[in-house]
Motif scaffolding. Sequence first.
Motif, short mmCIF file in Angstrom:
data_model
loop_
_atom_site.label_atom_id
_atom_site.label_comp_id
_atom_site.label_asym_id
_atom_site.label_seq_id
_atom_site.Cartn_x
_atom_site.Cartn_y
_atom_site.Cartn_z
N CYS A 206 2.03 10.11 -41.13
CA CYS A 206 0.95 11.10 -41.20
C CYS A 206 0.21 10.96 -42.51
CB CYS A 206 1.51 12.52 -41.06
SG CYS A 206 2.29 12.82 -39.46
N GLY A 207 -1.11 11.17 -42.45
CA GLY A 207 -1.93 11.03 -43.64
C GLY A 207 -2.73 12.27 -43.93
N GLY A 208 -2.88 12.53 -45.21
CA GLY A 208 -3.68 13.67 -45.63
C GLY A 208 -3.25 14.13 -47.00
N ARG A 209 -4.05 14.95 -47.59
CA ARG A 209 -3.75 15.48 -48.93
C ARG A 209 -2.68 16.58 -48.88
NH1 ARG A 209 -5.07 11.19 -50.63
NH2 ARG A 209 -7.25 10.61 -50.62
N GLN A 210 -2.58 17.27 -47.77
CA GLN A 210 -1.59 18.33 -47.60
C GLN A 210 -0.60 17.90 -46.51
OE1 GLN A 210 -3.75 21.87 -46.67
NE2 GLN A 210 -4.96 21.79 -48.54
N PRO A 211 0.61 17.50 -46.89
CA PRO A 211 1.57 16.98 -45.89
C PRO A 211 1.81 17.90 -44.70
CG PRO A 211 2.36 16.54 -48.10
CD PRO A 211 1.14 17.42 -48.25
N ARG A 212 1.75 19.23 -44.89
CA ARG A 212 1.97 20.16 -43.76
C ARG A 212 0.77 20.24 -42.83
NH1 ARG A 212 5.08 25.65 -45.36
NH2 ARG A 212 7.04 24.70 -45.96
N ASN A 213 -0.36 19.78 -43.28
CA ASN A 213 -1.59 19.84 -42.49
C ASN A 213 -2.26 18.46 -42.52
OD1 ASN A 213 -3.68 20.85 -40.98
ND2 ASN A 213 -4.75 21.73 -42.72
N PRO A 214 -1.63 17.47 -41.88
CA PRO A 214 -2.17 16.10 -41.97
C PRO A 214 -3.52 15.96 -41.28
CG PRO A 214 -0.32 16.20 -40.44
CD PRO A 214 -0.43 17.55 -41.07
N ASP A 215 -4.33 15.03 -41.82
CA ASP A 215 -5.60 14.70 -41.19
C ASP A 215 -5.37 13.95 -39.88
OD1 ASP A 215 -6.86 15.73 -43.46
OD2 ASP A 215 -7.00 13.76 -44.42
N ALA A 216 -4.34 13.12 -39.85
CA ALA A 216 -4.02 12.33 -38.66
C ALA A 216 -2.57 11.87 -38.75
CB ALA A 216 -4.94 11.11 -38.57
N CYS A 217 -1.96 11.69 -37.57
CA CYS A 217 -0.62 11.11 -37.49
C CYS A 217 -0.67 9.91 -36.56
CB CYS A 217 0.39 12.13 -36.97
SG CYS A 217 0.75 13.46 -38.14
N PHE A 218 0.21 8.96 -36.82
CA PHE A 218 0.28 7.73 -36.04
C PHE A 218 1.73 7.49 -35.67
CE2 PHE A 218 -3.21 7.64 -38.99
CZ PHE A 218 -4.27 7.19 -38.22
N TYR A 219 1.95 7.02 -34.45
CA TYR A 219 3.30 6.79 -33.94
C TYR A 219 3.53 5.30 -33.77
CZ TYR A 219 7.30 6.78 -30.77
OH TYR A 219 8.52 6.55 -30.19
N THR A 220 4.70 4.84 -34.22
CA THR A 220 5.13 3.46 -33.97
C THR A 220 6.53 3.50 -33.40
OG1 THR A 220 5.54 1.28 -34.94
CG2 THR A 220 5.91 3.18 -36.38
N ASP A 221 6.77 2.69 -32.39
CA ASP A 221 8.13 2.59 -31.84
C ASP A 221 8.69 1.20 -32.08
OD1 ASP A 221 6.66 1.12 -30.00
OD2 ASP A 221 7.12 2.42 -28.30
N ASP A 222 7.97 0.38 -32.87
CA ASP A 222 8.39 -0.99 -33.14
C ASP A 222 8.40 -1.31 -34.64
OD1 ASP A 222 5.66 -1.12 -33.61
OD2 ASP A 222 5.24 -2.31 -31.82
N HIS A 223 8.76 -0.32 -35.44
CA HIS A 223 8.89 -0.45 -36.90
C HIS A 223 7.67 -1.07 -37.54
CE1 HIS A 223 10.98 -1.20 -40.79
NE2 HIS A 223 11.53 -0.05 -40.44
N TYR A 224 6.53 -0.45 -37.33
CA TYR A 224 5.25 -0.74 -37.98
C TYR A 224 4.52 -1.98 -37.45
CZ TYR A 224 8.05 1.92 -41.34
OH TYR A 224 8.91 2.82 -41.92
N ALA A 225 4.98 -2.58 -36.35
CA ALA A 225 4.25 -3.72 -35.79
C ALA A 225 2.99 -3.25 -35.07
CB ALA A 225 5.15 -4.52 -34.84
N SER A 226 2.99 -2.03 -34.57
CA SER A 226 1.82 -1.47 -33.91
C SER A 226 1.83 0.06 -34.08
CB SER A 226 1.80 -1.81 -32.42
OG SER A 226 2.88 -1.19 -31.76
N PHE A 227 0.67 0.65 -33.98
CA PHE A 227 0.54 2.10 -34.11
C PHE A 227 -0.39 2.64 -33.04
CE2 PHE A 227 1.66 0.96 -38.46
CZ PHE A 227 2.52 1.96 -38.82
N ARG A 228 -0.15 3.90 -32.68
CA ARG A 228 -1.08 4.65 -31.83
C ARG A 228 -1.40 5.96 -32.55
NH1 ARG A 228 2.12 5.11 -26.43
NH2 ARG A 228 3.87 4.88 -27.84
N ARG A 229 -2.67 6.32 -32.57
CA ARG A 229 -3.04 7.59 -33.20
C ARG A 229 -2.63 8.73 -32.27
NH1 ARG A 229 -8.05 9.40 -36.64
NH2 ARG A 229 -7.65 11.63 -36.60
N VAL A 230 -1.98 9.73 -32.82
CA VAL A 230 -1.49 10.86 -32.04
C VAL A 230 -2.60 11.90 -31.90
CG1 VAL A 230 0.24 12.69 -31.90
CG2 VAL A 230 0.85 10.45 -32.88
N LEU A 231 -2.88 12.24 -30.65
CA LEU A 231 -3.87 13.27 -30.36
C LEU A 231 -3.16 14.60 -30.17
CD1 LEU A 231 -6.02 11.33 -27.75
CD2 LEU A 231 -6.45 11.59 -30.20
N PRO A 232 -3.77 15.71 -30.63
CA PRO A 232 -3.10 17.03 -30.49
C PRO A 232 -2.89 17.40 -29.03
CG PRO A 232 -5.19 17.21 -31.72
CD PRO A 232 -5.04 15.79 -31.28
#
Length: 134
Positions: free
Chosen positions: A108-134
Amino acid sequence: MTTLATGATLALALTLSGLALPDANVWARESGTAVVAPLPTVPLADLPAQAQATERLVRSGGPFPYEKDGIVFGNRERLLPRQSRGYYREYTVPTPGARDRGARRLVCGGRQPRNPDACFYTDDHYASFRRVLP
């Protein structure tokens, strides 16, 4: 213009118009500048239950089950949008049956960890990512 650059230009145009292909991830070089289509997306509800629980922990500020949860993610793979160091933090998504932390992470990225601007999920240890939609 090369064929690869033409494809990247088309992917970028489709993205800007809202018609991007969900799995498009096209790289090209034009005038020395890299062009990349946005990452694929996934609704939070479609992620494994453990990823959904981890996302709730992020938003509540923990407590986190793993010592390394919340450490800075360096984005060395350069698959996530470029940001300043310290912008991204990583969290373990437990893998049933795994004896270690497994390969699944929520970044997750953002200036406030509890309120991230965006989060990304990887199930292959950083080889690929998908942006998580609310």
